[in-house]
Design an enzyme around this catalytic site. Structure first.
Site, PDB file in Angstrom:
ATOM      1  N   ASP A 176       4.650 -54.646 -83.562  1.00 10.39           N
ATOM      2  CA  ASP A 176       3.485 -55.213 -84.236  1.00 10.39           C
ATOM      3  C   ASP A 176       2.688 -56.040 -83.233  1.00 10.39           C
ATOM      4  O   ASP A 176       3.010 -57.195 -82.960  1.00 10.39           O
ATOM      5  CB  ASP A 176       3.912 -56.083 -85.423  1.00 10.39           C
ATOM      6  CG  ASP A 176       2.715 -56.561 -86.247  1.00 10.39           C
ATOM      7  OD1 ASP A 176       1.586 -56.573 -85.726  1.00 10.39           O
ATOM      8  OD2 ASP A 176       2.924 -56.929 -87.416  1.00 10.39           O
ATOM      9  N   HIS A 214      -0.502 -63.062 -83.929  1.00 11.14           N
ATOM     10  CA  HIS A 214       0.812 -63.657 -83.742  1.00 11.14           C
ATOM     11  C   HIS A 214       1.065 -64.124 -82.314  1.00 11.14           C
ATOM     12  O   HIS A 214       2.171 -64.579 -82.008  1.00 11.14           O
ATOM     13  CB  HIS A 214       1.881 -62.657 -84.159  1.00 11.14           C
ATOM     14  CG  HIS A 214       1.655 -62.091 -85.526  1.00 11.14           C
ATOM     15  ND1 HIS A 214       1.748 -62.851 -86.661  1.00 11.14           N
ATOM     16  CD2 HIS A 214       1.287 -60.843 -85.930  1.00 11.14           C
ATOM     17  CE1 HIS A 214       1.467 -62.090 -87.718  1.00 11.14           C
ATOM     18  NE2 HIS A 214       1.190 -60.876 -87.300  1.00 11.14           N
ATOM     19  N   ILE A 263       0.653 -67.395 -86.056  1.00  8.29           N
ATOM     20  CA  ILE A 263       1.661 -67.471 -87.106  1.00  8.29           C
ATOM     21  C   ILE A 263       2.757 -66.441 -86.851  1.00  8.29           C
ATOM     22  O   ILE A 263       2.569 -65.480 -86.102  1.00  8.29           O
ATOM     23  CB  ILE A 263       1.037 -67.225 -88.495  1.00  8.29           C
ATOM     24  CG1 ILE A 263       0.451 -65.807 -88.583  1.00  8.29           C
ATOM     25  CG2 ILE A 263      -0.018 -68.277 -88.798  1.00  8.29           C
ATOM     26  CD1 ILE A 263      -0.091 -65.434 -89.951  1.00  8.29           C
ATOM     27  N   GLY A 293       4.924 -61.800 -90.987  1.00  4.39           N
ATOM     28  CA  GLY A 293       5.591 -61.814 -92.280  1.00  4.39           C
ATOM     29  C   GLY A 293       6.859 -60.985 -92.275  1.00  4.39           C
ATOM     30  O   GLY A 293       7.875 -61.369 -92.872  1.00  4.39           O
TER      31      GLY A 293
END
Length: 291
Positions: free
Chosen positions: A191, A196, A211, A214
């Protein structure tokens, strides 16, 4: 409009080959916090190739996470990554995941596009099989800010059905400290969204700093369930679903609260929160079904 719901849902499914080996599994396990303490026999199940068992959430990244990548480039879908958030995820396991595969295939399609007014939710379904039969089914809900208002079906809240959190104290609580470089390590499993890793991109998306993925929180929480409630046996997991309710930042602590057998046998309900921000919700409506 960047999203054409009718075209996206009507598009023919895409089938692509998938392959992975023990190195991909080991990297994923490290990315979701395995390996501490490094010589713990329970951790070696995730980090030593001679003892390796595959955490079922590896399904979300096997082959480089092609389900999400393919879905966001499907016919009728053209969105800005800065507007994209992962809304929810489920994995249904048809048999234990193998440590390696050279001839698996993934068939994916856009199952639905929901209109949330100021946003759209794209529902992606991916079915993976190998010559021995089905392996798993993934369903992902992708939240795209600014792409609603096209008059479509609203769909379930958050893109999936809601689950009431138990009012009783949890049966098990597990705190999982996150490394400062957790997102940098996890993104090596496929990803590459700069949300991120890149502070400037994160600010453009409305966050103070990058962040955690998820799906990284998703994997960390499942590992906590397997390690504490399922006796370390990954093969007992049959299905795992969640709604991503908020963010957690690298360096924070993820607190996983678990309730056994709610509302019936073979079911664990859990929540995950960010400890340092007054238990801000991270994962809600989260259920593990097990044998």
């Amino acid at each position: 409009m960047p999203i054409d719901p009718a075209r996206a849902v009507a598009a023919a499914p895409r089938t692509v080959p998938l392959a992975w080996d023990h190195k991909d599994v080991l990297l994923y396990h490290l990315g979701v916090g395995a390996g501490t303490p490094a010589t713990d026999p329970g951790e070696l199940r995730y980090t030593l190739e001679s003892r390796l068992h595959v955490l079922p959430s590896f399904a979300t990244v096997a082959g480089g996470g092609m389900a999400l990548a393919g879905g966001l480039t499907a016919p009728g879908i053209d969105v800005d990554l800065a507007a994209v958030l992962h809304g929810g995820q489920s994995v249904t396991v048809h048999r234990p995941l193998p440590v390696r595969a050279t001839d698996a295939t993934q068939t994916s399609r856009v199952a639905a596009v929901y209109d949330k007014g100021k946003a759209a939710v794209i529902v992606l379904r991916a079915d993976v099989a190998d010559p021995d039969g089905p392996l798993w089914t993934c369903v992902s809900q992708i939240f795209v800010k600014g792409e609603g208002g096209f008059g479509g079906e609203r769909g379930p809240s958050g893109g999936q059905e809601r689950t009431a959190t138990p009012t009783t104290p949890p049966d098990v609580t597990a705190d999982r400290p996150l490394r400062e470089d957790q997102a940098l390590l996890y993104r090596l499993s496929g990803d590459w969204n700069p949300l991120h890793a890149d502070p400037d991109f994160a600010r453009r998306a409305g966050f103070d700093k990058p962040i955690l993925h998820g799906l990284c929180s998703y994997g960390i929480a499942l590992k906590a369930v397997v390690d504490t409630v399922l006796d370390g046996d990954v093969a007992r997991v049959r299905a795992y679903s969640t709604r991503f309710a908020g963010v957690v930042y690298p360096g924070e602590t993820l607190r996983v609260r678990m309730w056994r057998d709610t509302p019936g046998p073979g079911r664990i309900q859990l929540t995950a929160t960010a400890v340092e921000r007054e238990d801000a919700p991270v994962l809600t409506d989260t259920v593990v079904e097990y044998a």
